[in-house]
Motif scaffolding. Structure first.
Motif, PDB file in Angstrom:
ATOM      1  N   GLU A 260      39.126  44.835  38.203  1.00 41.60           N
ATOM      2  CA  GLU A 260      39.040  44.489  39.630  1.00 41.60           C
ATOM      3  C   GLU A 260      37.698  43.840  39.938  1.00 41.60           C
ATOM      4  O   GLU A 260      37.616  42.885  40.711  1.00 41.60           O
ATOM      5  N   ALA A 261      36.645  44.367  39.315  1.00 36.39           N
ATOM      6  CA  ALA A 261      35.306  43.837  39.588  1.00 36.39           C
ATOM      7  C   ALA A 261      35.171  42.385  39.117  1.00 36.39           C
ATOM      8  O   ALA A 261      34.685  41.537  39.858  1.00 36.39           O
TER       9      ALA A 261
ATOM     10  N   THR B 230      37.597  40.179  38.305  1.00 38.52           N
ATOM     11  CA  THR B 230      38.602  39.216  38.784  1.00 38.52           C
ATOM     12  C   THR B 230      38.653  39.148  40.312  1.00 38.52           C
ATOM     13  O   THR B 230      39.190  38.195  40.867  1.00 38.52           O
ATOM     14  N   GLY B 231      38.145  40.183  40.973  1.00 40.09           N
ATOM     15  CA  GLY B 231      38.248  40.226  42.435  1.00 40.09           C
ATOM     16  C   GLY B 231      39.662  40.533  42.911  1.00 40.09           C
ATOM     17  O   GLY B 231      39.985  40.356  44.089  1.00 40.09           O
ATOM     18  N   ILE B 232      40.506  41.014  42.014  1.00 40.88           N
ATOM     19  CA  ILE B 232      41.898  41.323  42.376  1.00 40.88           C
ATOM     20  C   ILE B 232      42.088  42.837  42.498  1.00 40.88           C
ATOM     21  O   ILE B 232      41.674  43.581  41.610  1.00 40.88           O
ATOM     22  N   ASP B 233      42.677  43.275  43.607  1.00 43.19           N
ATOM     23  CA  ASP B 233      42.916  44.697  43.829  1.00 43.19           C
ATOM     24  C   ASP B 233      44.226  45.070  43.144  1.00 43.19           C
ATOM     25  O   ASP B 233      45.319  44.702  43.587  1.00 43.19           O
TER      26      ASP B 233
ATOM     27  N   LYS C 156      34.501  36.741  36.413  1.00 42.26           N
ATOM     28  CA  LYS C 156      33.179  36.416  36.948  1.00 42.26           C
ATOM     29  C   LYS C 156      32.210  37.552  36.666  1.00 42.26           C
ATOM     30  O   LYS C 156      32.457  38.689  37.036  1.00 42.26           O
TER      31      LYS C 156
ATOM     32  N   ARG D  75      30.121  50.759  42.428  1.00 42.69           N
ATOM     33  CA  ARG D  75      31.288  51.386  43.043  1.00 42.69           C
ATOM     34  C   ARG D  75      31.491  52.740  42.382  1.00 42.69           C
ATOM     35  O   ARG D  75      31.396  52.851  41.158  1.00 42.69           O
TER      36      ARG D  75
ATOM     37  N   HIS E  53      28.893  46.042  38.620  1.00 47.36           N
ATOM     38  CA  HIS E  53      29.203  44.631  38.416  1.00 47.36           C
ATOM     39  C   HIS E  53      27.918  43.844  38.578  1.00 47.36           C
ATOM     40  O   HIS E  53      27.162  44.081  39.532  1.00 47.36           O
TER      41      HIS E  53
ATOM     42  N   GLU F 191      25.727  39.897  37.103  1.00 47.19           N
ATOM     43  CA  GLU F 191      25.984  38.562  36.570  1.00 47.19           C
ATOM     44  C   GLU F 191      26.132  38.555  35.051  1.00 47.19           C
ATOM     45  O   GLU F 191      26.993  37.876  34.509  1.00 47.19           O
TER      46      GLU F 191
END
Ligand code: ADP
Ligand code: ADP
Ligand code: MG
Length: 460
Positions: free
Chosen positions: A301-302, A304-307, A331, A367, A392, A394
């Protein structure tokens, strides 16, 4: 969309699912055992139902009680979380009969993959590389002896119903085969009430690499990249990260393709994880597919930004995936530490207690998913995982540094956790260099445990 979802689980994963429901304007109904009446998931849910006594068999595994709870509260779906009934196809079928949507794959896909020996067969047929080994279950010792000789030692005896690293034995020489086979079989019977076994070649110094997949009910299947879960204790994951620093774009493409093929071959829908071992020459082999959300889903999730929980709910409702493979970009770098109530100084013995003071790490890129709160008394009845810290950043090095400082911020007075052990581990030069495989902890545990002392002595 669903109006009300029952969460057939407890602990931090129940809390995680409640959070997704709230953000989707869906009411979340919690279930709990008498031992869990003061649990965080009960406090956070819209509504809660007591479904039985402490013993999981009488509560969180009691299918009829759970389905009744869903019916009386008017739930249109059930999210099983992980563990408990999440991989039980009888439960999926019972939900179906009652017209309640099970948030996960179909019972048939679950059956096909739940038996690890059968899953191997499906993958071989589909052209997904599997570890050399038996074609299916091995019926008796004689047959095992023959196959082990053919594939060559060392071998790994495994349980078809296995999970959590149980029912597995490494065998380095033929003399030990019989004893270890009996042992593995007995453990499997005790854990899973089933003792079907199979055998694989033991891959030396492998990494555990798994791919997250999402499959909707309209034939779309995508993968969300990999997680490196090689930092394990007794075949149980302890630290997970994404991406894996040794997987380049070409290998990711190839393994991702295999993962998607695996899901398609099994007629899989919803979120799932295809697990591989990666050998020293970067050859990968399928080991199993987990038909549920995974403990370590947060690192994916971190990056890809997908929940993933929201995706599970949308897929179960019948929505087509809106994300295409080309939209998925990894990312930065994410790392998760599982915080277990285990005392490293006492051989990682589990412990319980009342939390007199809790400080949850925070700040940029941190998180924490946890069931703890100040005043909470942890339960001896359930899993010892108390929290997951996910950071998360860089780069991998920045993520390591961020995790170290998050671990320093963590205070759980009243219980002893492996937090300090993880902190020390994150300073190990081989971990930092990425010079590790699934044997890392076993190999370095004493060194890591004595790190503190060594540093103190050096300072003195
Ligand atoms: P994962 O691959 O999801 O991390 P593991 O291999 O660690 O899972 O766990 C093996 C089994 O134990 C799975 O069935 C998982 O659902 C269950 N499990 C793991 N951790 C927990 C937990 N904290 N609470 C309940 N069940 C758990
Ligand atoms: P479980 O169902 O208990 O999760 P897995 O089949 O996923 O069992 O294996 C658990 C762990 O054991 C893997 O993460 C890996 O570290 C190790 N392992 C599994 N299969 C092999 C193999 N053939 N060779 C070497 N290590 C293996
Ligand atoms: Mg596994």
């Amino acid at each position: 969309m669903f109006n009300r979802i029952l969460i057939a689980n407890r602990g931090e994963i129940a809390v995680r699912i409640i959070r997704a429901c709230m953000e989707m304007n869906i009411e979340a109904v919690a279930i709990y055992s008498t031992a869990d009446k003061d649990s965080l998931h009960v406090k956070l849910a819209t509504k809660s139902v007591c479904i039985g006594p402490a013993r999981a068999a009488d509560s969180y595994l009691n299918m009829d009680a759970i389905i009744t709870a869903a019916k009386v509260t008017g739930c249109d779906a059930i999210h099983p979380g992980f563990g408990f009934l999440s991989e039980n196809s009888d439960f999926v079928r019972k939900c179906e009969v009652e017209g309640i949507t099970f948030i996960g794959p179909t019972a048939d896909a679950m059956d096909a993959l739940g038996n690890k020996a059968t899953a191997r067969k499906i993958m071989m047929k589909a052209g997904v590389p599997v570890v050399p080994g038996s074609d299916g279950p091995v019926e008796d010792y004689k047959k095992l002896e023959k196959i082990a000789k053919k594939i060559g030692y060392p071998v790994l005896i495994k349980a078809s119903a296995g999970g959590g690293g149980r029912g597995m034995r490494r065998v380095y020489q033929p003399e030990d085969l019989k004893k270890l086979y009996e042992e593995a079989k007995a453990e499997t019977r005790a854990c899973f009430n089933d003792d079907e076994m199979y055998v694989e070649k033991l891959i030396l110094n492998p990494r555990h690499i798994e791919f997250q997949v999402l499959a909707d009910e309209h034939g779309n299947v995508i993968h969300l990249g990999e997680r490196d879960c090689s930092i394990q204790r007794k075949n149980q994951k302890l630290i997970e990260e994404s991406p894996c620093m040794f997987i380049d774009d070409d290998l990711r493409k190839s393994m991702g393709k295999a993962a998607v093929l695996a899901a398609k071959a099994a007629g899989y829908t919803n979120a799932g994880t295809v697990e591989f071992v990666l050998d020293e020459r970067n050859h990968y082999y399928f080991i199993e597919m987990n038909t549920r959300i995974q403990v370590e889903h947060g690192v994916t999730e971190a990056v890809t930004g997908i929940d993933l929980i929201k995706q599970q709910i949308r897929i179960a409702f019948g929505e087509p995936l809106k994300i295409r493979q080309r939209d998925v970009k990894l990312k930065g770098h994410a790392i998760e530490c599982r915080i277990n109530a285990e005392d490293p100084a006492k051989g990682f013995m589990a412990n319980t207690g009342k939390i007199s003071f809790l400080n949850v790490p925070g700040g940029p890129g941190v998180r924490v998913d946890t069931l703890l709160y100040t005043g909470y008394e942890t339960s001896p009845f359930y899993d010892s995982m108390m929290a997951k810290i996910i950071v998360h950043a860089e780069t991998r090095l920045e993520a390591i540094r961020r995790m170290r400082r998050a671990l320093l911020e963590l205070v759980t007075d009243g219980i002893i956790t492996n937090g300090d052990f993880d902190y020390l581990l994150l300073h190990h030069p081989d971990f930092i260099k990425g010079n590790y495989n699934v044997g890392f902890i076993e190999e370095h545990v004493e060194e890591i445990l004595n790190w503190d002392k060594a540093a103190e002595e050096a300072d003195a």
